[in-house]
Design a protein around this motif. Structure first.
Motif, PDB file in Angstrom:
ATOM      1  N   GLU A 106       2.843   7.671  -2.596  1.00  0.00           N
ATOM      2  CA  GLU A 106       1.982   6.526  -2.301  1.00  0.00           C
ATOM      3  C   GLU A 106       1.579   5.866  -3.617  1.00  0.00           C
ATOM      4  N   VAL A 107       1.797   4.562  -3.694  1.00  0.00           N
ATOM      5  CA  VAL A 107       1.613   3.832  -4.952  1.00  0.00           C
ATOM      6  C   VAL A 107       0.647   2.675  -4.729  1.00  0.00           C
ATOM      7  N   ASP A 108      -0.344   2.536  -5.614  1.00  0.00           N
ATOM      8  CA  ASP A 108      -1.259   1.399  -5.586  1.00  0.00           C
ATOM      9  C   ASP A 108      -0.719   0.318  -6.517  1.00  0.00           C
ATOM     10  N   ASN A 143       1.895  -1.712   2.903  1.00  0.00           N
ATOM     11  CA  ASN A 143       0.691  -1.944   3.706  1.00  0.00           C
ATOM     12  C   ASN A 143       0.403  -3.444   3.774  1.00  0.00           C
ATOM     13  N   GLN A 147      -6.442  -2.611   0.058  1.00  0.00           N
ATOM     14  CA  GLN A 147      -7.385  -1.512   0.173  1.00  0.00           C
ATOM     15  C   GLN A 147      -8.810  -2.049   0.063  1.00  0.00           C
ATOM     16  N   LEU A 152      -5.759  -4.032  -4.474  1.00  0.00           N
ATOM     17  CA  LEU A 152      -4.574  -3.184  -4.533  1.00  0.00           C
ATOM     18  C   LEU A 152      -3.868  -3.121  -3.178  1.00  0.00           C
ATOM     19  N   THR A 153      -2.547  -3.128  -3.222  1.00  0.00           N
ATOM     20  CA  THR A 153      -1.714  -2.930  -2.036  1.00  0.00           C
ATOM     21  C   THR A 153      -1.020  -1.585  -2.154  1.00  0.00           C
ATOM     22  N   GLN A 154      -1.035  -0.799  -1.103  1.00  0.00           N
ATOM     23  CA  GLN A 154      -0.385   0.499  -1.152  1.00  0.00           C
ATOM     24  C   GLN A 154       1.020   0.418  -0.557  1.00  0.00           C
ATOM     25  N   ARG A 156       4.704   2.848   0.103  1.00  0.00           N
ATOM     26  CA  ARG A 156       5.048   4.251   0.312  1.00  0.00           C
ATOM     27  C   ARG A 156       6.550   4.431   0.388  1.00  0.00           C
TER      28      ARG A 156
END
Length: 259
Positions: A106-108, A143, A147, A152-154, A156
């Motif tokens: 999972e990456v921000d 996503n 958040q 930030l967008t996560q 995956r």
């Protein structure tokens, strides 16, 4: 096998199946009796019984009120919700299995970086401490919402976990596989402080005096990152100890460097 459950309902279904078989033998060729056998068998299959267990039941004519649950694939018992001898209601969780052959990543991602990322794109993943074993990750999910409280967008994806050498929860670095950077200035990646407020570097303004400067970044290239705006020609940028300056600023002034 994972566990066994005692079930009076299973014993009843088995008895129904044995009676249907006996009736079928007594009235050989009767289609109704064949349908009753088929129906009773289907109930047991839906209950989790296997063909081998039904054949054994037919042969021995002995009921077994225990349901044996088998794992459909390998994994690790991550959570056990019951104890031996406990009554289990229908639908209650019993255990949770987790497989670690692959791990989610999972990456921000910051808004300016999201312009460079699309679903299905390949990214380079480096697990901290295993820098010599870089992995390739395909972006499986982005996503659609930011958040809470951040910009930030996560995203995956997943990476292979050979021999289960990595544990869930490890920190990783994720980089674009494309290494081309056009224009701007390249700085060591640790020179840029990134958090929910944005991105900034520290500029030397005088001897032993530094001020934060908001910047925009482009693509990360290994251990460096491209600065697309925010730095002017002649600015002296802190490339070592930037996080120390950030922490000292917050501690002394009680606020974020960017306000």
């Amino acid at each position: 096998p994972l566990y066994r459950l005692y079930s009076e309902q299973l014993a009843t279904l088995q008895q129904e199946y044995l009676m249907a078989l006996a009736q079928q033998k007594q009235f050989a060729g009767d289609k109704l009796e064949q349908q009753l056998v088929s129906s009773a068998k289907q109930k047991l299959l839906l209950y989790g019984q296997t063909e081998a267990q039904l054949q054994k039941l037919s042969k021995t004519q002995q009921k077994n009120p225990y349901v044996t649950i088998f794992a459909t694939q390998g994994g690790t018992v991550a959570e056990l919700s019951i104890t031996q001898g406990q009554y289990v209601a229908e639908g209650s969780p019993i255990m949770r299995l987790e497989g670690y052959g692959k791990l989610w990543v999972e990456v921000d991602v910051y808004p300016n970086e999201m312009m460079q990322i699309k679903q299905g794109q390949a990214l380079k993943v480096v697990v901290n401490g295993w820098e010599d074993q870089a992995q390739s990750m395909k972006v499986d999910f982005i996503n659609p919402s930011l958040q809470a409280g951040t910009q930030l967008t996560q995203i995956r994806g997943s990476i292979a976990n050979p021999n289960g050498q990595w544990q869930a929860g490890l920190q990783v670095k994720v980089m674009l596989t494309s290494q081309a950077v056009n224009g701007g200035m390249n700085l060591p990646i640790d020179a840029v402080i990134r958090d929910g407020k944005g991105q900034h570097v520290w500029i030397k303004t005088a001897k032993d005096s530094f001020e934060p400067m908001s910047v925009s970044t482009g693509k990360a290239n290994g251990n460096s990152i491209n600065i697309t705006s925010g730095i002017a020609t002649g600015d002296e940028v802190v490339v070592t100890g930037a996080y120390l300056l950030y922490s000292e600023y917050v501690l002394k002034r009680g606020k974020h460097p960017l306000g």
